[in-house]
Every structure is written in structure tokens, then in C-alpha cells.
Scaffold this motif. Structure first.
Motif, PDB file in Angstrom:
ATOM      1  N   ALA A 116      46.317 -41.126  27.354  1.00 13.60           N
ATOM      2  CA  ALA A 116      46.167 -39.862  27.366  1.00 13.60           C
ATOM      3  C   ALA A 116      47.051 -39.142  26.394  1.00 13.60           C
ATOM      4  O   ALA A 116      46.558 -38.441  25.615  1.00 13.60           O
ATOM      5  CB  ALA A 116      46.263 -39.523  28.900  1.00 13.60           C
ATOM      6  N   SER A 117      48.165 -39.642  26.254  1.00 13.57           N
ATOM      7  CA  SER A 117      49.147 -39.040  25.323  1.00 13.57           C
ATOM      8  C   SER A 117      48.680 -39.231  23.967  1.00 13.57           C
ATOM      9  O   SER A 117      48.801 -38.017  22.927  1.00 13.57           O
ATOM     10  CB  SER A 117      50.499 -39.740  25.408  1.00 13.57           C
ATOM     11  OG  SER A 117      51.557 -39.352  24.346  1.00 13.57           O
ATOM     12  N   ASP A 118      48.027 -40.278  23.638  1.00 15.96           N
ATOM     13  CA  ASP A 118      47.320 -40.262  22.069  1.00 15.96           C
ATOM     14  C   ASP A 118      46.072 -39.547  22.059  1.00 15.96           C
ATOM     15  O   ASP A 118      45.701 -38.923  21.144  1.00 15.96           O
ATOM     16  CB  ASP A 118      47.338 -41.895  21.847  1.00 15.96           C
ATOM     17  CG  ASP A 118      48.568 -42.466  21.771  1.00 15.96           C
ATOM     18  OD1 ASP A 118      49.602 -41.773  21.196  1.00 15.96           O
ATOM     19  OD2 ASP A 118      48.565 -43.743  21.822  1.00 15.96           O
ATOM     20  N   PHE A 119      45.177 -39.857  23.074  1.00 15.28           N
ATOM     21  CA  PHE A 119      43.917 -39.395  23.093  1.00 15.28           C
ATOM     22  C   PHE A 119      43.864 -37.719  22.922  1.00 15.28           C
ATOM     23  O   PHE A 119      42.947 -37.210  22.202  1.00 15.28           O
ATOM     24  CB  PHE A 119      43.121 -39.741  24.255  1.00 15.28           C
ATOM     25  CG  PHE A 119      41.738 -39.482  24.324  1.00 15.28           C
ATOM     26  CD1 PHE A 119      40.673 -40.310  23.810  1.00 15.28           C
ATOM     27  CD2 PHE A 119      41.177 -38.049  24.978  1.00 15.28           C
ATOM     28  CE1 PHE A 119      39.460 -40.231  23.771  1.00 15.28           C
ATOM     29  CE2 PHE A 119      39.787 -37.918  24.853  1.00 15.28           C
ATOM     30  CZ  PHE A 119      38.962 -39.043  24.541  1.00 15.28           C
ATOM     31  N   LEU A 170      38.682 -35.711  33.786  1.00 14.79           N
ATOM     32  CA  LEU A 170      38.252 -36.173  32.387  1.00 14.79           C
ATOM     33  C   LEU A 170      39.776 -36.553  31.504  1.00 14.79           C
ATOM     34  O   LEU A 170      39.648 -37.420  30.747  1.00 14.79           O
ATOM     35  CB  LEU A 170      37.659 -34.964  31.642  1.00 14.79           C
ATOM     36  CG  LEU A 170      36.306 -34.568  32.042  1.00 14.79           C
ATOM     37  CD1 LEU A 170      35.642 -33.551  31.232  1.00 14.79           C
ATOM     38  CD2 LEU A 170      35.363 -36.017  32.259  1.00 14.79           C
ATOM     39  N   ARG A 171      40.869 -35.753  31.766  1.00 15.27           N
ATOM     40  CA  ARG A 171      42.117 -36.084  31.281  1.00 15.27           C
ATOM     41  C   ARG A 171      42.618 -37.344  31.550  1.00 15.27           C
ATOM     42  O   ARG A 171      43.297 -38.082  30.631  1.00 15.27           O
ATOM     43  CB  ARG A 171      42.982 -34.796  31.443  1.00 15.27           C
ATOM     44  CG  ARG A 171      42.646 -33.597  30.885  1.00 15.27           C
ATOM     45  CD  ARG A 171      43.716 -32.686  30.994  1.00 15.27           C
ATOM     46  NE  ARG A 171      44.676 -32.700  30.033  1.00 15.27           N
ATOM     47  CZ  ARG A 171      44.574 -32.429  28.722  1.00 15.27           C
ATOM     48  NH1 ARG A 171      43.398 -31.699  28.187  1.00 15.27           N
ATOM     49  NH2 ARG A 171      45.414 -32.691  27.917  1.00 15.27           N
ATOM     50  N   ARG A 172      42.409 -37.893  32.673  1.00 14.98           N
ATOM     51  CA  ARG A 172      42.466 -39.232  33.165  1.00 14.98           C
ATOM     52  C   ARG A 172      41.750 -40.333  32.988  1.00 14.98           C
ATOM     53  O   ARG A 172      42.113 -41.737  32.646  1.00 14.98           O
ATOM     54  CB  ARG A 172      42.840 -39.232  34.747  1.00 14.98           C
ATOM     55  CG  ARG A 172      43.945 -38.024  34.985  1.00 14.98           C
ATOM     56  CD  ARG A 172      45.370 -38.610  34.596  1.00 14.98           C
ATOM     57  NE  ARG A 172      46.072 -39.643  35.216  1.00 14.98           N
ATOM     58  CZ  ARG A 172      47.047 -40.239  34.475  1.00 14.98           C
ATOM     59  NH1 ARG A 172      47.577 -39.667  33.587  1.00 14.98           N
ATOM     60  NH2 ARG A 172      47.686 -41.446  35.020  1.00 14.98           N
ATOM     61  N   THR A 173      40.568 -40.305  32.859  1.00 11.26           N
ATOM     62  CA  THR A 173      39.477 -41.003  32.668  1.00 11.26           C
ATOM     63  C   THR A 173      39.054 -41.252  31.202  1.00 11.26           C
ATOM     64  O   THR A 173      38.906 -42.402  30.723  1.00 11.26           O
ATOM     65  CB  THR A 173      38.262 -41.027  33.321  1.00 11.26           C
ATOM     66  OG1 THR A 173      37.484 -39.781  33.127  1.00 11.26           O
ATOM     67  CG2 THR A 173      38.734 -40.928  34.766  1.00 11.26           C
ATOM     68  N   LEU A 174      38.796 -40.203  30.460  1.00  8.04           N
ATOM     69  CA  LEU A 174      38.292 -40.154  29.043  1.00  8.04           C
ATOM     70  C   LEU A 174      39.111 -41.129  28.316  1.00  8.04           C
ATOM     71  O   LEU A 174      38.420 -41.949  27.286  1.00  8.04           O
ATOM     72  CB  LEU A 174      38.188 -38.975  28.495  1.00  8.04           C
ATOM     73  CG  LEU A 174      36.797 -38.227  28.509  1.00  8.04           C
ATOM     74  CD1 LEU A 174      36.956 -36.923  27.762  1.00  8.04           C
ATOM     75  CD2 LEU A 174      35.796 -39.175  27.904  1.00  8.04           C
ATOM     76  N   PRO A 175      40.403 -41.204  28.242  1.00  5.91           N
ATOM     77  CA  PRO A 175      41.124 -42.029  27.304  1.00  5.91           C
ATOM     78  C   PRO A 175      40.930 -43.428  27.491  1.00  5.91           C
ATOM     79  O   PRO A 175      41.152 -44.135  26.077  1.00  5.91           O
ATOM     80  CB  PRO A 175      42.775 -41.650  27.616  1.00  5.91           C
ATOM     81  CG  PRO A 175      42.707 -40.315  28.208  1.00  5.91           C
ATOM     82  CD  PRO A 175      41.377 -40.379  29.039  1.00  5.91           C
ATOM     83  N   PHE A 176      40.597 -44.099  28.461  1.00  9.97           N
ATOM     84  CA  PHE A 176      40.131 -45.510  28.540  1.00  9.97           C
ATOM     85  C   PHE A 176      38.950 -45.866  27.182  1.00  9.97           C
ATOM     86  O   PHE A 176      38.942 -47.223  26.959  1.00  9.97           O
ATOM     87  CB  PHE A 176      39.775 -45.969  29.899  1.00  9.97           C
ATOM     88  CG  PHE A 176      40.886 -45.925  31.069  1.00  9.97           C
ATOM     89  CD1 PHE A 176      41.644 -47.261  30.810  1.00  9.97           C
ATOM     90  CD2 PHE A 176      41.312 -44.991  31.584  1.00  9.97           C
ATOM     91  CE1 PHE A 176      42.641 -47.188  31.654  1.00  9.97           C
ATOM     92  CE2 PHE A 176      42.316 -45.042  32.497  1.00  9.97           C
ATOM     93  CZ  PHE A 176      43.194 -46.139  32.512  1.00  9.97           C
ATOM     94  N   PHE A 177      38.453 -45.001  27.136  1.00  7.28           N
ATOM     95  CA  PHE A 177      37.181 -45.340  26.244  1.00  7.28           C
ATOM     96  C   PHE A 177      37.632 -45.520  24.802  1.00  7.28           C
ATOM     97  O   PHE A 177      36.601 -45.886  23.769  1.00  7.28           O
ATOM     98  CB  PHE A 177      35.960 -44.275  26.302  1.00  7.28           C
ATOM     99  CG  PHE A 177      35.338 -44.272  27.699  1.00  7.28           C
ATOM    100  CD1 PHE A 177      34.267 -44.949  27.719  1.00  7.28           C
ATOM    101  CD2 PHE A 177      35.391 -43.304  28.594  1.00  7.28           C
ATOM    102  CE1 PHE A 177      33.687 -45.133  29.233  1.00  7.28           C
ATOM    103  CE2 PHE A 177      34.982 -43.234  29.640  1.00  7.28           C
ATOM    104  CZ  PHE A 177      33.847 -44.307  30.034  1.00  7.28           C
ATOM    105  N   THR A 178      38.997 -45.420  24.390  1.00  9.43           N
ATOM    106  CA  THR A 178      39.275 -45.680  23.256  1.00  9.43           C
ATOM    107  C   THR A 178      39.148 -47.451  23.029  1.00  9.43           C
ATOM    108  O   THR A 178      38.921 -47.540  21.595  1.00  9.43           O
ATOM    109  CB  THR A 178      40.867 -45.488  23.040  1.00  9.43           C
ATOM    110  OG1 THR A 178      41.529 -46.087  24.034  1.00  9.43           O
ATOM    111  CG2 THR A 178      41.073 -43.767  22.820  1.00  9.43           C
ATOM    112  N   ASP A 179      38.821 -47.776  23.935  1.00 13.18           N
ATOM    113  CA  ASP A 179      38.328 -49.459  24.117  1.00 13.18           C
ATOM    114  C   ASP A 179      37.079 -49.436  23.880  1.00 13.18           C
ATOM    115  O   ASP A 179      36.433 -48.956  24.748  1.00 13.18           O
ATOM    116  CB  ASP A 179      39.281 -50.209  24.984  1.00 13.18           C
ATOM    117  CG  ASP A 179      38.601 -51.771  25.228  1.00 13.18           C
ATOM    118  OD1 ASP A 179      38.019 -52.204  24.191  1.00 13.18           O
ATOM    119  OD2 ASP A 179      39.089 -52.349  26.086  1.00 13.18           O
ATOM    120  N   PRO A 180      36.551 -49.896  22.751  1.00 12.74           N
ATOM    121  CA  PRO A 180      34.878 -49.717  22.593  1.00 12.74           C
ATOM    122  C   PRO A 180      34.432 -50.777  23.551  1.00 12.74           C
ATOM    123  O   PRO A 180      33.117 -50.734  23.658  1.00 12.74           O
ATOM    124  CB  PRO A 180      34.952 -50.283  21.064  1.00 12.74           C
ATOM    125  CG  PRO A 180      36.009 -51.047  20.793  1.00 12.74           C
ATOM    126  CD  PRO A 180      37.103 -50.348  21.471  1.00 12.74           C
ATOM    127  N   GLY A 181      34.973 -51.644  24.246  1.00 11.82           N
ATOM    128  CA  GLY A 181      34.359 -52.521  25.180  1.00 11.82           C
ATOM    129  C   GLY A 181      34.314 -51.962  26.522  1.00 11.82           C
ATOM    130  O   GLY A 181      33.749 -52.478  27.284  1.00 11.82           O
TER     131      GLY A 181
END
Length: 666
Positions: free
Chosen positions: A104-107, A213-224
Motif C-alpha cells: 500500500a505504501s508504494d501503490f 480498497l486501500r488494503r486489497t488493491l495493492p496486491f494486484f501489483t502482482d500480475p498473477g
């Protein structure tokens, strides 16, 4: 004395292992879980080998009793397979909260205009406004740029009043000409009218926390990653908790899965979507042709179909939503029968665990609906064995002596109970957990059998929820099944205690059968209590502890609902009931309420002094104040979870529920 010590030695060794080593280990480390689960597995293998070589193969004859012994051993093998999968899953654990922090810090460091677009889907069929209102307002209140967020209410009953409500609040009301493929078809229609890069799904009775959304969305930085699932928590009590009188002391039934098992499955990369409280990558959905419609549990099948394409489901074990648990036994079974049937349906579809392309052997095994297929047969067998023995004389095994049974079976029971106590310390009590399982068996077992014979024979059924759900009834069918089994077991026990009436010869197995029967009767009696439905309050109060003011008096709110607040009044403060006063709470604009009642609770033993007073304030909020109260109550500040399992409180609750007012007066 030495002989008894030798017999009990395996049990002592198991208990010593747990008490000396395991109890001091962290249950969140993989190596501690692996070692502990491996020990339990080894103890179970030892028992099964003894069962086969000493109690099954030597059994003489080829009559019905011979086949009965082999049938029960087959049931035990099924139970062993189910437990083995459970041990494998629970041998790992992952907590992704720290990872969510870092991502999240980066996203969210990127410019606002570069954040992805998100659509929130709220599929609905027949839920009333008092249910939908919370969900819609909560979704609109998500902490995310407004220009990047759209809320779609997918209405499969095409209701004008819901369209008007959505227009008033700023949500998008979507309908379709038919209800083909139920919830999956409804959401697929939503895909055609939306274009967000990610799709968050909340059932009509679940409210998203503001930071979802702030807790879950950042996981999608992994395209898998195709899906991120979060746990489901509830603001009301389920019918099992209520009917057993354990509303404040026993956690809801789903805590074991969402708090423990789901995180362990994620550690193996075999987590799966549970529908509500999840967010999905649109590109992954498009890659599989939308939400699968082959099964009534489209959520599980979505995970499996995405795995075929290389997309994983991630699990974040944080409380990021709150919802409405099944409010009565009818809803409880509608929900679980749908899950059971949908899980079994996956065995018969092209993208399920058996036939789905691209799955590893491990994934195929771990996605088999083994628990649904096995658990109710095993529970029924455990419940009927003593009665069958008392009335027919058919033993469950070729019996040698009590010492052998104690030496081999008791270590397994002790190992499993101690494992559950360590790995799920606030989620498991053997007698209560067994009673809940026994209660479910007589309704769920027919569903298992019918789903195997005609997996697609029953259509999708929506769990009844909300103010329209007032069907609180006595469960006569389940009670009759339990009562017959209690009577058969108890009467068989009594008959065989009296020598003149005994149907079985005295032998070493008799003490074991008597103990087994007594335990079963206790379990069945607790299960029978669940059949007597108590009223589930339509508006469950949320525990609070925060400053509140009314009529110029500073107090502390201890309980809140959308229509009522209970405020602790300082000792010595005089208040007048029946007056309309102004109330101030954090996060809500001041509003008017009627102080209808003042109650007292004595501190200590004296009733004349030191009594706490509580003002009961009733109100009917509208407009912005009502929306603010919904946001306040349901989007992150309050929890109804039972964090600590107090065994004495559970026992007292069961005793009180059984003996009722007579016990309470005593």
C-alpha cells in the motif's frame, strides 16, 4: 499398576509432547505447525493400522455383522482422508498484513489520476431496503477517489423503489430482462455495463469497511493475482449461537474457516473466492469468459477457472467488512445446502478439480469437496454405533480388550483435541462443536446424497435476510431425528443393563459402548436445543465505548443501533424520561432523540448507592444524519467478534438454556 501405565503410555507421550513443547510454540510458524501436524498424523496412522490388523481382518464370519465392521472401517478411512487434508492445510499459515502495508505504501504513492478504476457490484434479488441501505451507503463511502469509483446495484427483481433510492444516493441501478444463471448471470450482466479495471463484490447484506480498497488493491501489483478475498464477519448472531444461549460466549460457526483455515490455504496458494467481500481483476475475468455459470457456487468455480489460466486467489485475513449472518434456521440451511450442492457440482463440470485443465495434482486434491462428502456420513456413523450395538449385538470391531482400545484410540482423540486447542484456541470445544455437527447432519446428509445423484437438480436459492425474514420456527424434522436417536440409544442402554432384558452378552466392549452412548446422548441433547428457535433481534446492537452527550449531559455510549443508543450516565446525575434531547456522537451531526427509559445496574452488592444509570435514547434518523450513522456503525469502528472463548461461560449458558428461568432464578 504397571499394566495400566503401559496401556496409557502412548496417551501420556502425546499429552507430554503437547504440554512440554507445543504449548510453548508459536502457532503462526510453519515449522511448529508442520511438526505438530506430522505427529498427529503418525498417531492416526498407528491407530488405523491397529484397527485393520487387530480388529477388522481377524473378524470371523460373513454375516451382516461382518459387513458392518468393514463398513465402519471404510467410514474411518474416509474420515482419515478428510483429516489428512486438514492437517496438510493447517501445517502452514501466512499473515499478509505486513505485506499489505508495504504494498500500500508504494501503490498509493502514485498520482491520483494514475490509480486504477474500481467498480463495486452489489447483486441483489429480494432483500429489503433495511438490508440494502447499509450496503449501498457503505460502498459509496469507500476511501477512494470518487472519479475512480462506481457502485452498481445489480437488481434481479427490477424494483422501482430501489432505482429511486440508487438515484438519490448516487449509485447506478442495473437490471436485465431475465434472471438466467442467478447471481453469476446477474454479475455477468453487470460486466457488460461497467468498465472498471477491478471489480469488488459485496452481497446485498455485507457492508464494506472504508479502507477495503486501500488494503486489497495493492496486491494486484502482482500480475498473477486474479482475486483478493477477505474474511466475512457479522454484526448479528447466527441461529446456533442464539438457540444455544451462547450469543456472548461462542463464536459464529464460520470463524474456524475464515480466521484459521483460509489463511492456511493461502499459504499453499490454494485459497479460493467466497463471493462477497472480494475484489477481482477484470482482465482475469475476461480471460475466463466472465463469472462461471456452471455451478451455483460461482465464487469457488471462479477461482478454479482462473487457476486454469494461471491466476491465483490471495487471502488477506483482516476485518474489512461486516455483514448479516443467517437469521434463522431456515436461512442457515438454505445457505449451507447451497454451498454443499455447489461444491459437489464442481466434480461434474469441465472446469472443476477433476477435469479442469492446467491444475496440478495437489490443487486437484485440495479442491475436492471432501469435507462436504465425508463429514456427515462420519458423524452419523459415530452417533448410531452404540444404538446398533445395543439392539443387534453387532460390534463396530473385532474386540480384543479395553486395554488395546485405550492404547490405540485414546491417543488419537487426545492428539486431535490438543491440536485443535493449540491451533484454534478460541474456535473449538469438542462437545459443542460435535453437537453443532450432529444438528446439521440430518438435514445436510440428504443434500449430499441428492447432489451426488442429481447435482444440478436444485436451482439457486437466495438466503432470506432482513426485515422480511421473520420465519422463526421449531425445527420439528431435525428434532424428531435427534429424539429418535436419543431414545434408541438410551433405551438400548437401559435394556442391556438389566440382565433379564439384555440383548448382548456381557463383555469387555460393554463399558466402552456405555461410555460412548452417554457421550452421544449428551451431544444429541445439546443438538436438540438448537431446534428450539429463539427470536433473533432485527436490529442487533453494536458494542460501543465512546463519549456521548445528550441534553447537555456528558456520558459514554455503550450500545448503538441505527435507531437507539444506550448511554451510561454519570452517577448522581438526574435525568427526566419522556423528553426530546439533542444527542452528539462522533462522526454524526447532532440529532434529536427521545429519552424513553433509564435503567440501573448495581455496582457490587449494595443497591442503594453506586448504581450505574443508562439512558435509552430512541431516534429515527433521515437524510445525511442517517447515512453518517450507517458509515459510523458499519464501516470499520465496531466489532461483534468474540475474541476469547470462556469455557465456564459456555457451560453456564448451555445449563441456563436447558433449565431456563428455574436455573436463572436460582
Amino acid at each position: 499398576m504397571v499394566q495400566y501405565l503401559v496401556v496409557l503410555a502412548p496417551t501420556f507421550l502425546v499429552a507430554a509432547f503437547f504440554l512440554i513443547f507445543v504449548q510453548g510454540w508459536s502457532r503462526y510458524q510453519t515449522w511448529t505447525r508442520t511438526v505438530t501436524c506430522a505427529i498427529v498424523f503418525a498417531v492416526a496412522v498407528r491407530y488405523l493400522w491397529w484397527r485393520l490388523t487387530d480388529t477388522v481382518l481377524p473378524y470371523p464370519g460373513d454375516g451382516l455383522d461382518f459387513y458392518w465392521v468393514w463398513f465402519l472401517y471404510g467410514i474411518e478411512l474416509l474420515a482419515f482422508f478428510d483429516i489428512t487434508l486438514f492437517l496438510i492445510i493447517m501445517s502452514r499459515y501466512v499473515d499478509r498484513s505486513a505485506q499489505a502495508d508495504a504494498l500500500a505504501s508504494d501503490f498509493f504513492r502514485r498520482p491520483r489520476q494514475e490509480l486504477p478504476t474500481v467498480d463495486v457490484f452489489i447483486p441483489t434479488y429480494n432483500e429489503p431496503l433495511d438490508v440494502l441501505e447499509r450496503t449501498i451507503i457503505g460502498a459509496l463511502g469507500l476511501h477512494y477517489p470518487g472519479e475512480k469509483l462506481k457502485v452498481y446495484v445489480l437488481d434481479d427483481q427490477r424494483r422501482d423503489w430501489l432505482r429511486r433510492f440508487c438515484e438519490e444516493k448516487g449509485a447506478i441501478h442495473v437490471t436485465r430482462p431475465d434472471n438466467a444463471h442467478a447471481k453469476a448471470g446477474n454479475m455477468n450482466n453487470g460486466l457488460t455495463v461497467s468498465d472498471g479495471e477491478f471489480i469488488a463484490v459485496f452481497d446485498a447484506d455485507f457492508v464494506a469497511h472504508r479502507n477495503f480498497l486501500r488494503r486489497t488493491l495493492p496486491f494486484f501489483t502482482d500480475p498473477g493475482i486474479g482475486i483478493v478475498q477477505t474474511p466475512q464477519h457479522f454484526f448479528n448472531r447466527d441461529p446456533v449461537q442464539i438457540n444455544l444461549g451462547l450469543e456472548r460466549s461462542w463464536p459464529d460457526e464460520q470463524r474456524l474457516f475464515f480466521d484459521e483455515m483460509a489463511a492456511s490455504r493461502d499459504a499453499w496458494d490454494i485459497s479460493f473466492c467466497c463471493g462477497s467481500c472480494s475484489i477481482t481483476r477484470r482482465a482475469a475475468l475476461e480471460a475466463i469468459g466472465g463469472f462461471p455459470t456452471e455451478s451455483i457456487t460461482e465464487d469457488l468455480l471462479t477461482t478454479l477457472t482462473m487457476l486454469n489460466r494461471g491466476y491465483k486467489t490471495r487471502y488477506l485475513n483482516e476485518r474489512l467488512s461486516i455483514g448479516l449472518a443467517a437469521e434463522n434456521l431456515k436461512g442457515y440451511f438454505v445457505q449451507r445446502q447451497r454451498w454443499c450442492q455447489g461444491g459437489i457440482q464442481t466434480l461434474f463440470v469441465h472446469n472443476g478439480p477433476l477435469r479442469g485443465p492446467g491444475l496440478s495434482l495437489f490443487q486437484r486434491i485440495m479442491f475436492l469437496p471432501v469435507s462436504w462428502l465425508v463429514q456427515y456420513f462420519v458423524r452419523l456413523a459415530i452417533l448410531i454405533v452404540p444404538a446398533v450395538y445395543f439392539w443387534t449385538g453387532y460390534p463396530p470391531l473385532f474386540f480384543t480388550e479395553v486395554a488395546d482400545l485405550v492404547s490405540h484410540q485414546l491417543p488419537v482423540l487426545v492428539a486431535y483435541f490438543l491440536l485443535m486447542h493449540w491451533i484454534t484456541p478460541t474456535r473449538y470445544l469438542p462437545v459443542v462443536s460435535s453437537a453443532v455437527g450432529a444438528f446439521s447432519t440430518f438435514r445436510m446428509l440428504p443434500t449430499v446424497i441428492s447432489s451426488l445423484i442429481r447435482p444440478f437438480g436444485r436451482p439457486f436459492r437466495v438466503t432470506p435476510k432482513g426485515s422480511s425474514n421473520v420465519d422463526n420456527k421449531f425445527d420439528g424434522y431435525t428434532f424428531a431425528c435427534l429424539a429418535i436417536l436419543i431414545a434408541a440409544t438410551a433405551l438400548g442402554l437401559v435394556i442391556n443393563i438389566i440382565p433379564e432384558w439384555a440383548r448382548i452378552p456381557p463383555g469387555e466392549f460393554s463399558p466402552v459402548a456405555i461410555y460412548w452412548a452417554l457421550v452421544n446422548v449428551v451431544v444429541l441433547m445439546i443438538a436438540a436445543l438448537i431446534c428450539f428457535e429463539k427470536t433473533n433481534p432485527a436490529s442487533e446492537s453494536l458494542r460501543a465505548d465512546e463519549p456521548a452527550r445528550f441534553g447537555g449531559i456528558a456520558g459514554r455510549a455503550v450500545s448503538l443501533t441505527l435507531g437507539k443508543a444506550v448511554v451510561e450516565i454519570p452517577i448522581g446525575t438526574d435525568v427526566e424520561t419522556g423528553k426530546v434531547v439533542e444527542v452528539t456522537l462522533h462522526g454524526v451531526e447532532p440529532f434529536e432523540a427521545e429519552l424513553r427509559v433509564v435503567t440501573r445496574r448495581t455496582q457490587g452488592r449494595r443497591r442503594d448507592t453506586g448504581a450505574l444509570k443508562y439512558g435509552h435514547l430512541h431516534y429515527d434518523l433521515t437524510g445525511a444524519a442517517r447515512d453518517q450513522m450507517i458509515i459510523k456503525l458499519y464501516t470499520g469502528d465496531y466489532s461483534q467478534d468474540i475474541e476469547e472463548l470462556r469455557r465456564r461461560t459456555v457451560a453456564a449458558g448451555l445449563f441456563s438454556r436447558t433449565f431456563g428461568p428455574a436455573y436463572q432464578r436460582a
